[in-house]
Design an enzyme around this catalytic site. Structure first.
Site, short mmCIF file in Angstrom:
data_model
loop_
_atom_site.label_atom_id
_atom_site.label_comp_id
_atom_site.label_asym_id
_atom_site.label_seq_id
_atom_site.Cartn_x
_atom_site.Cartn_y
_atom_site.Cartn_z
CD GLU A 87 60.36 29.47 -40.96
OE1 GLU A 87 60.71 28.88 -40.06
OE2 GLU A 87 59.13 29.38 -41.06
CB CYS A 126 56.34 26.58 -34.59
SG CYS A 126 57.95 24.85 -34.27
CG HIS A 167 59.64 26.16 -39.01
ND1 HIS A 167 60.12 27.84 -38.24
CD2 HIS A 167 59.75 25.29 -37.95
CE1 HIS A 167 59.93 27.40 -37.32
NE2 HIS A 167 59.64 26.00 -36.47
#
Length: 358
Positions: A331, A245, A329
């Site tokens: 995750e 990011c 992202h």
């Protein structure tokens, strides 16, 4: 009590206040996720922003002790269509209203969030006021003078160096507003993680001798994160570097590429991304208002991912300086787990390269 939302274009929304009874200024953005409001509230990438949820019903499963992405609420304000006053979930510990009150964060419910989202999509991200008071000329004057803080990364970064021990790859993680989910994914791969503040000096990083330096997610304009950009430049050719990011944008700037502000950003859990290596499309979780400009890439920088919706850049690699980064992202938190493979590919790819040259 009435709550009011005033946009800098003069639009006023009136609804019902929940959370803290206060007045504040911020940048208004929207998130299209259907669930995961706790993760969104605590994501440091939302520092300084007032978040509108496009999904109409928010608060129905309360707040639990598991789904925090940081140690506090990071958003400045919260806007929803319908607030569920009585949550019902086996993990719930308290209501969203109580959570906002405890952190002095105002919320407003009962407004037309579809209309608000369309305004943001058509006119772009803008500053606004959220308040339980009347909209006065003085407040409007203050809004005209409001500027999104340039030191927002400093406000969400850690202050001290912290280690999460592991027996595997040694990673130096530069905290620009790190989400706990990133740390958890690296821990699952047995990495030894040392987290550094955003303004750490290059000699401090090199003293810990990490095998990889990882630039995290975070809020704001990447060009304002001057110390992080200079750190990345200083480490080019010295350390393998990864980024997510804001970290992706920082590494692009360090490599000589440019970034620009998106009209209304990408924030949600359903953004399709294509992997240019495999040709596969997967759904991703995203939260960013700036993008990397592929037109400014040198011949050494390769595109690894791009957004299917608007073809903006979502990933890069640079073999010359051993750099890998993605805009989305992997995750999740909240969102799909499709992109978890990114962490595994990066870690195993590094370990394989080390063994090859051993």
């Amino acid at each position: 009590m009435k709550g009011r939302l005033y946009l800098e274009d003069g639009t006023i929304f009136e609804g019902e206040s929940f959370g803290a009874n206060t007045t504040l200024f911020g940048e208004i953005v929207f998130n299209t996720s259907m669930t995961g409001y706790q993760e969104i509230l605590t994501d440091p990438s939302y520092g300084g922003q007032i978040v509108t949820m496009t999904y109409p019903l928010i608060g129905n499963y309360g707040i639990n002790d598991v789904d925090y992405e940081s140690d506090k609420i990071q958003v400045s304000g919260f806007v929803v269509k319908e607030y569920a006053q009585v949550p019902n979930h086996w993990q719930s510990k308290r209501s969203l209203d109580d959570y906002l009150k405890a952190n002095n964060i105002p919320g407003i419910a009962g407004i037309d969030t579809r209309k608000l989202t369309k305004i943001i999509r058509n006119n772009g991200t803008m500053n606004c006021i959220i308040t339980t008071e009347a909209i006065t000329p003085d407040l409007i004057s203050q809004l005209k003078n409001y500027r999104f803080p340039q030191n927002i990364v400093a406000q969400v970064s850690c202050d001290t160096i912290k280690n999460y021990p592991g027996d595997g790859l040694k990673i130096g993680l530069i905290d620009l507003g790190i989400k706990k989910g990133i740390i958890h994914q690296l821990q699952n791969l047995n990495c030894d993680i040392t987290v550094f503040p955003h303004d750490v000096r290059v000699d401090q990083v090199l003293h810990h001798d990490p095998e990889v330096v990882f630039f995290s997610n975070g809020p704001g304009n990447p060009k304002d994160a001057v110390s992080a950009i200079e750190l990345a430049k200083s480490l080019l050719g010295k350390k393998t570097m990864w980024g997510i990011c804001l970290g992706h944008q920082i590494l692009a700037l360090a490599l000589g590429a440019d970034t620009y502000k998106l009209k209304f950003g990408h924030r949600g859990a359903n953004h399709p991304v294509i992997d240019t290596v495999t040709g596969k499309v997967f759904m991703s979780s995203q939260n960013h208002g700036y993008a990397v400009d592929e037109k400014t890439f040198t011949e050494h920088i390769k595109v690894t991912h791009y957004n299917v919706n608007d073809e903006t850049n979502e990933g890069l690699s640079c073999d010359q300086y051993k750099v890998l980064s993605v805009q989305f992202h992997p995750e999740e938190g909240p969102g799909p787990e499709d992109a978890h493979y990114i962490f595994e590919n990066w870690v195993k790819g590094y370990e394989k390269a080390v063994m090859k040259h051993a």
